[in-house]
Design an enzyme around this catalytic site. Structure first.
Site, PDB file in Angstrom:
ATOM      1  N   ASN A  10       0.931  -1.144   0.024  1.00  0.00           N
ATOM      2  CA  ASN A  10       0.076   0.174   0.010  1.00  0.00           C
ATOM      3  C   ASN A  10       0.937   1.231   0.034  1.00  0.00           C
ATOM      4  OD1 ASN A  10      -1.826   2.078   0.471  1.00  0.00           O
ATOM      5  ND2 ASN A  10      -2.177   1.517   2.760  1.00  0.00           N
ATOM      6  N   LYS A  12       0.113   4.314  -0.154  1.00  0.00           N
ATOM      7  CA  LYS A  12      -0.571   5.471   0.394  1.00  0.00           C
ATOM      8  C   LYS A  12      -0.312   6.595  -0.481  1.00  0.00           C
ATOM      9  CE  LYS A  12       0.426   3.446   4.786  1.00  0.00           C
ATOM     10  NZ  LYS A  12       0.214   3.603   6.174  1.00  0.00           N
ATOM     11  N   HIS A 102      -9.644   1.082   4.647  1.00  0.00           N
ATOM     12  CA  HIS A 102      -8.182   1.219   5.368  1.00  0.00           C
ATOM     13  C   HIS A 102      -8.604   2.233   6.866  1.00  0.00           C
ATOM     14  CE1 HIS A 102      -4.015   2.533   6.175  1.00  0.00           C
ATOM     15  NE2 HIS A 102      -3.658   1.461   5.721  1.00  0.00           N
ATOM     16  N   GLU A 104      -6.865   4.703   7.888  1.00  0.00           N
ATOM     17  CA  GLU A 104      -6.656   5.961   7.460  1.00  0.00           C
ATOM     18  C   GLU A 104      -7.890   6.823   7.096  1.00  0.00           C
ATOM     19  OE1 GLU A 104      -2.794   5.505   5.544  1.00  0.00           O
ATOM     20  OE2 GLU A 104      -1.999   4.908   7.426  1.00  0.00           O
ATOM     21  N   GLU A 174      -5.799  -5.068  10.381  1.00  0.00           N
ATOM     22  CA  GLU A 174      -4.613  -4.122  10.664  1.00  0.00           C
ATOM     23  C   GLU A 174      -4.906  -3.609  11.900  1.00  0.00           C
ATOM     24  OE1 GLU A 174      -2.417  -2.988   6.640  1.00  0.00           O
ATOM     25  OE2 GLU A 174      -4.371  -1.938   6.774  1.00  0.00           O
ATOM     26  N   GLY A 180       2.332   1.950  10.715  1.00  0.00           N
ATOM     27  CA  GLY A 180       3.265   3.185  10.727  1.00  0.00           C
ATOM     28  C   GLY A 180       4.109   3.617  12.041  1.00  0.00           C
ATOM     29  N   SER A 220       3.277  -2.384  10.034  1.00  0.00           N
ATOM     30  CA  SER A 220       4.951  -2.526  10.355  1.00  0.00           C
ATOM     31  C   SER A 220       5.562  -3.879  10.193  1.00  0.00           C
ATOM     32  CB  SER A 220       5.224  -2.099  11.848  1.00  0.00           C
ATOM     33  OG  SER A 220       4.685  -0.830  12.407  1.00  0.00           O
TER      34      SER A 220
HETATM   35  C1  PEP Z   1      -0.790   0.121   5.872  1.00  0.00           C
HETATM   36  O1  PEP Z   1      -1.008   1.340   5.707  1.00  0.00           O
HETATM   37  O2  PEP Z   1      -1.630  -0.756   5.525  1.00  0.00           O
HETATM   38  C2  PEP Z   1       0.364  -0.651   6.662  1.00  0.00           C
HETATM   39  C3  PEP Z   1       0.263  -1.681   7.193  1.00  0.00           C
HETATM   40  O3  PEP Z   1       1.294   0.413   7.212  1.00  0.00           O
HETATM   41  P1  PEP Z   1       2.724   0.041   7.684  1.00  0.00           P
HETATM   42  O4  PEP Z   1       3.411  -1.131   6.864  1.00  0.00           O
HETATM   43  O5  PEP Z   1       3.594   1.021   7.383  1.00  0.00           O
HETATM   44  O6  PEP Z   1       2.569  -0.014   9.120  1.00  0.00           O
END
Ligand code: PEP
Length: 262
Positions: A10, A12, A102, A104, A174, A180, A220
């Site tokens: 992803n 973003k 998601h 976000e 998630e 992040g 992460s």
């Molecule tokens: C995501 O945005 O779906 C995500 C898992 O981000 P990160 O790997 O940076 O934690």
């Protein structure tokens, strides 16, 4: 039932169309050099809307076995919805996946369960596979309610989605506190919720459907922690944010099986 693992990046709000094509090219070179078998571990990237056409052109021209998708989709198919992108438009660009719900988007764009459900329906109508993102925040985790919270999100997102459609969906668990932040869930944390999601899918639909659906972990993930997470029974892949922007690191994540076998 074998579920082909899916490693999805992803991106973003990063990488314009020139950077995106460069990143896909580099990823393809690295995986070619490593003799990656895409039928063993599927690879997908989720660029911004404005990069999709360029990514499509590159992937088609070089017949790269990398799939691509969008980070969002409109709940509407056409009309007076300024700024929206429909499933039909995405399908016309050869998009396989759309990330939906998601954290976000839920946090910054106020997407609630009804909206997520409408978007899941819109994706299916356009022949696009939803990557449905669900997961709890830190407050819920501290209260120990991560399973019930995440399952309630799942129930809401799948309302009125029939069994014949749902079996191709991808669910991404998630935990918001791990996105992040560098704070990765333990493999046991991931398995607790991913396993509960599969049990719920069996209750909502059937054992057969539950066994067919791929459930990803996201939060992460890096090359150094993926192998342990992928060793869990109900984790069928990962959704990778930050680490997917670096083709070297992302290709190392894709090749997680070589970490174990050396
Ligand atoms: C995501 O945005 O779906 C995500 C898992 O981000 P990160 O790997 O940076 O934690």
């Amino acid at each position: 039932m074998t579920r082909t693992p899916l490693i999805a990046g992803n991106w973003k709000l990063n990488l314009d169309h020139l950077e995106a094509t460069h990143a896909v090219q580099k990823l393809a070179w690295l995986l070619r050099d490593a003799k990656h078998d895409y039928s063993e571990v599927e690879v997908a990237v989720l660029p911004t809307f404005t990069s999709l056409r360029s990514v499509q052109t590159l992937i088609d021209a070089d017949q790269l076995p990398i799939r691509y998708g969008s980070q969002d989709i409109s709940a509407h198919s056409s009309g007076a919805y300024t700024g929206e992108i429909s499933g039909g438009m995405l399908a016309a660009l050869g998009v396989t996946y759309s990330a939906i719900g998601h954290s976000e988007r839920r946090q910054y764009h106020g997407e609630d369960e009804a909206m997520v459900n409408a978007k899941v329906k819109a994706a299916f109508s356009a022949g696009i596979v939803p990557i449905l993102c669900i997961g709890e925040g830190l407050d819920i985790r501290k209260e120990g309610r991560q399973v019930e919270y995440t399952l309630a999100q799942l129930d809401g997102a799948l309302a009125e989605i029939p069994a014949e459609k749902v079996s191709t969906i991808v669910i991404a668990y998630e935990p918001v506190w791990a996105i992040g932040t560098g704070e990765v869930a333990t493999p046991a944390d991931a398995e607790e919720v991913c396993g509960a999601i599969r049990v719920r899918l069996a209750q909502l639909y059937s054992d057969e459907v539950a066994k067919a659906i791929r459930i990803l972990y996201g939060g992460s993930v890096k090359s150094g922690n993926i192998a342990a997470i992928m060793a869990e029974e109900d984790v069928d892949g990962v959704l990778v944010g930050g680490a997917s922007l670096d083709p070297e690191e992302f290709s190392a994540i894709v090749r997680y099986r070589s970490h174990v076998t050396g």
